[in-house]
Design a protein around this motif. Sequence first.
Motif, PDB file in Angstrom:
ATOM      1  N   THR A  41     -10.740 -14.329 -39.600  1.00 37.86           N
ATOM      2  CA  THR A  41     -10.517 -13.654 -38.318  1.00 37.86           C
ATOM      3  C   THR A  41     -11.731 -13.317 -37.701  1.00 37.86           C
ATOM      4  N   LEU A  42     -12.674 -12.743 -38.412  1.00 41.90           N
ATOM      5  CA  LEU A  42     -14.111 -12.406 -37.894  1.00 41.90           C
ATOM      6  C   LEU A  42     -14.821 -13.669 -37.612  1.00 41.90           C
ATOM      7  N   THR A  43     -14.925 -14.728 -38.491  1.00 40.21           N
ATOM      8  CA  THR A  43     -15.360 -15.931 -38.133  1.00 40.21           C
ATOM      9  C   THR A  43     -14.769 -16.464 -36.939  1.00 40.21           C
ATOM     10  N   ALA A  44     -13.448 -16.792 -36.702  1.00 42.37           N
ATOM     11  CA  ALA A  44     -12.754 -17.215 -35.679  1.00 42.37           C
ATOM     12  C   ALA A  44     -13.269 -16.532 -34.372  1.00 42.37           C
ATOM     13  N   GLN A  45     -13.268 -15.133 -34.307  1.00 43.67           N
ATOM     14  CA  GLN A  45     -13.856 -14.499 -33.119  1.00 43.67           C
ATOM     15  C   GLN A  45     -15.297 -14.650 -32.927  1.00 43.67           C
ATOM     16  N   ILE A  46     -16.076 -14.868 -33.943  1.00 39.97           N
ATOM     17  CA  ILE A  46     -17.483 -15.128 -33.622  1.00 39.97           C
ATOM     18  C   ILE A  46     -17.656 -16.259 -32.864  1.00 39.97           C
ATOM     19  N   GLU A  47     -16.853 -17.280 -33.431  1.00 41.70           N
ATOM     20  CA  GLU A  47     -16.945 -18.907 -32.971  1.00 41.70           C
ATOM     21  C   GLU A  47     -16.326 -18.989 -31.500  1.00 41.70           C
ATOM     22  N   LEU A  48     -15.441 -18.059 -31.289  1.00 41.45           N
ATOM     23  CA  LEU A  48     -14.804 -17.963 -29.906  1.00 41.45           C
ATOM     24  C   LEU A  48     -16.044 -17.522 -28.786  1.00 41.45           C
ATOM     25  N   ALA A  49     -16.448 -16.457 -29.399  1.00 42.49           N
ATOM     26  CA  ALA A  49     -17.610 -15.567 -28.563  1.00 42.49           C
ATOM     27  C   ALA A  49     -18.882 -16.646 -28.248  1.00 42.49           C
ATOM     28  N   VAL A  50     -19.309 -17.289 -29.360  1.00 42.29           N
ATOM     29  CA  VAL A  50     -20.437 -18.325 -29.107  1.00 42.29           C
ATOM     30  C   VAL A  50     -19.959 -19.537 -28.216  1.00 42.29           C
ATOM     31  N   LYS A  51     -18.639 -19.753 -28.198  1.00 37.43           N
ATOM     32  CA  LYS A  51     -18.253 -20.808 -27.204  1.00 37.43           C
ATOM     33  C   LYS A  51     -18.406 -20.437 -25.860  1.00 37.43           C
ATOM     34  N   GLU A  52     -17.696 -18.997 -25.511  1.00 38.13           N
ATOM     35  CA  GLU A  52     -17.575 -18.523 -24.199  1.00 38.13           C
ATOM     36  C   GLU A  52     -19.096 -18.296 -23.992  1.00 38.13           C
TER      37      GLU A  52
END
Length: 80
Positions: free
Chosen positions: A44-55
């Motif tokens: 979950t944390l990795t997915a949130q970080i990946e989304l934040a980087v994409k944004e």
Amino acid sequence: MTETPLNLPEDLSTSLADLAKTNGQTASYLAMDVLRDYIEHEKTLTAQIELAVKEADQGKFATDDQVAAMRARRWSRNAG
């Protein structure tokens, strides 16, 4: 089920065995439960970080007001 040998420091092994006994579980079951929770948390944390980087790459950032509101919520939770 696949068996995975795991070498633990004595103090951790003892704590795991004690907690398992207290909860009426086996050490293996408790270790699996903890690992399952940890892996899910990390996914979950990795997915949130990946989304934040994409944004961020798209130029999407929180406004000053959004950051202030988030800080206020966190501080109010920790205050009491």
